[in-house]
Design a protein around this motif. Structure first.
Motif, PDB file in Angstrom:
ATOM      1  N   GLU A   1      -8.527  -9.457  -0.853  1.00  0.00           N
ATOM      2  CA  GLU A   1      -9.573  -9.381   0.167  1.00  0.00           C
ATOM      3  C   GLU A   1      -9.152 -10.121   1.435  1.00  0.00           C
ATOM      4  O   GLU A   1      -9.316  -9.615   2.555  1.00  0.00           O
ATOM      5  CB  GLU A   1     -10.879  -9.950  -0.373  1.00  0.00           C
TER       6      GLU A   1
ATOM      7  N   ARG B   1     -11.841   1.328  -8.981  1.00  0.00           N
ATOM      8  CA  ARG B   1     -13.034   1.335  -8.122  1.00  0.00           C
ATOM      9  C   ARG B   1     -14.228   0.644  -8.779  1.00  0.00           C
ATOM     10  O   ARG B   1     -15.114   0.138  -8.086  1.00  0.00           O
ATOM     11  CB  ARG B   1     -13.408   2.769  -7.735  1.00  0.00           C
TER      12      ARG B   1
ATOM     13  N   LYS C   1     -13.216  -1.297  -4.794  1.00  0.00           N
ATOM     14  CA  LYS C   1     -13.492  -0.087  -4.013  1.00  0.00           C
ATOM     15  C   LYS C   1     -13.813  -0.450  -2.566  1.00  0.00           C
ATOM     16  O   LYS C   1     -13.302   0.179  -1.622  1.00  0.00           O
ATOM     17  CB  LYS C   1     -14.655   0.678  -4.636  1.00  0.00           C
ATOM     18  N   ARG C   2     -14.615  -1.478  -2.395  1.00  0.00           N
ATOM     19  CA  ARG C   2     -15.011  -1.893  -1.053  1.00  0.00           C
ATOM     20  C   ARG C   2     -13.801  -2.335  -0.222  1.00  0.00           C
ATOM     21  O   ARG C   2     -13.653  -1.935   0.933  1.00  0.00           O
ATOM     22  CB  ARG C   2     -16.047  -3.024  -1.141  1.00  0.00           C
TER      23      ARG C   2
ATOM     24  N   LYS D   1     -11.162  -0.414   3.154  1.00  0.00           N
ATOM     25  CA  LYS D   1     -10.833  -0.900   4.494  1.00  0.00           C
ATOM     26  C   LYS D   1      -9.451  -0.428   4.939  1.00  0.00           C
ATOM     27  O   LYS D   1      -9.106  -0.555   6.119  1.00  0.00           O
ATOM     28  CB  LYS D   1     -10.894  -2.427   4.525  1.00  0.00           C
TER      29      LYS D   1
END
Length: 380
Positions: free
Chosen positions: A261, A284, A292-293, A297
């Motif tokens: 992240e 996911r 998934k988030r 990106k």
């Protein structure tokens, strides 16, 4: 008799003195493509030197002192659009002069393969015709336990065998490797289920390949093409917490998820490719949808888990699977927009002037295009 013995001894000495280094491969360890690591193995320990240049006369060299049989030497790549010539040396052992293409300034080709598994029967002729500047293995490059008589975490013989299967290709094209479960498997199936089947730290893999960062997870850039590649450690995640656990933790509080992240949030590149060794649908769902988030990106994600070619579109994000082994019967994504049972590889072509990335799933046997999609740069 005495003369014959002397002749034999001289012949033996000569064969040792000119011992040829055959097993050579290239990777990248620095965070971008301004340097490359030349790696090789020797039968006898010695120092490590690479002579290199843009002509067969070479002219430059980098030497690492010390005595070893597994050698990694990093050299600078000062020029683009040229052919580099190089030779490796260790004591009295040396290679022939080999070549590799310097990175292009206009059009960049990256071939992605998965499930090589040290298989000498695989035919990479189609890949060679594409003349990639870079190879990526999306998991299961080798089978670490293949030659082991015991659970040896540092064993590298299977990795060596994998290099031998495509020796000419791997000494002429850099290889960036993403972890699969077989790359760290230290016990064959059927042995004690009370002992770990995998070396989570991937000790032998990290010893053999010189990769960026922590090596079991890494991020690497090609700035001229506004590209970042990110490799995470996800494989056979359903076995997490069991003797057959095959990867590091991946929950929302895990080291690698926090790293992923943070890495994605700090990425300014226009194209971002995430790679892992698990099915896209499974990834996911992990970390309460966090993977998934964060993957969303970037530009696209690539898996080498299943033995078929596949493209899936989910919430505006593209997930791929390809494998040099075809006709697989597992892991088909019910949301797939494209699927083909052919043994395949993926070719990514970046056009610097157009600012595009074209992704093609191609059949391994003849290079025919199975599926194609073109991406533009993401909003930064």
């Amino acid at each position: 008799m005495k003369n014959a013995l002397i002749t034999l001894l001289l012949a033996l000495w000569s064969s040792v003195a000119i011992a040829k280094v055959e097993r050579i491969w290239m990777t990248h360890q620095s965070p971008d493509n301004s340097k490359i690591v030349i790696s090789w193995e020797t039968t006898a320990p010695g120092d490590s030197m690479v002579e290199f240049g843009t002509s067969p006369q070479l002219g430059e060299s980098v030497k690492v002192d010390g005595s070893r049989t597994l050698h990694h030497v990093e050299i600078p790549l000062a020029q683009k659009d040229v052919v580099y010539h190089y030779r490796v040396k260790s004591g009295d052992q040396a290679s022939d002069i080999h070549t590799f293409k310097g990175y292009s300034s206009k059009l960049l080709r990256i071939a992605v393969v998965a499930n090589i598994r040290a298989d000498a029967k695989l035919n990479f002729t189609a890949i060679k015709k594409d003349e990639p500047h870079l190879l990526i293995s999306a998991g299961d490059t080798a089978m670490q336990y293949q030659f082991a008589t015991q659970a040896d975490k540092e064993a590298t013989k299977s990795h060596s065998t994998a290099i031998d299967t495509q020796a000419e290709l791997f000494r002429s094209t850099p290889l960036m490797v993403s972890l699969g479960n077989l790359d760290r498997k230290i016990r064959p199936n059927g042995l004690s289920m009370e002992e770990p089947g995998y070396d989570i730290e991937a000790t032998g893999y990290r010893k053999f390949f010189a990769l960026p960062g922590k090596e079991w997870i890494w991020a690497w850039d090609i700035p001229d093409f506004d590209l970042r590649l990110i490799s995470v450690d996800m494989s056979h995640t359903g076995d997490f917490g069991k003797p057959n656990q095959a990867c590091h933790a991946f929950d929302k509080d895990s080291e690698q998820f926090k790293w992923f992240e943070e890495t994605m949030n700090g990425t300014k590149a226009g194209f971002v490719v995430t790679m892992f060794g698990e099915t896209g649908g499974t990834v996911r769902r992990h970390a309460e949808g966090g993977w998934k988030r964060v993957i969303g990106k970037g530009t696209l994600a690539i898996s080498g888990e299943c033995y078929h070619a596949e493209r899936t579109e989910v919430d505006g994000v593209t997930y791929y699977n390809s494998s040099v082994r075809g006709n697989g019967t597992f892991g088909h994504d019910p949301q797939a927009a494209f699927s083909d049972k052919a043994a395949s590889y993926q070719l990514l072509t970046l056009d610097r002037e157009a600012g595009t990335l074209k992704s093609e799933l191609k059949a391994l046997d003849d290079g025919r295009v199975l599926d194609s999609k073109t991406f533009t740069k993401r909003a930064k």
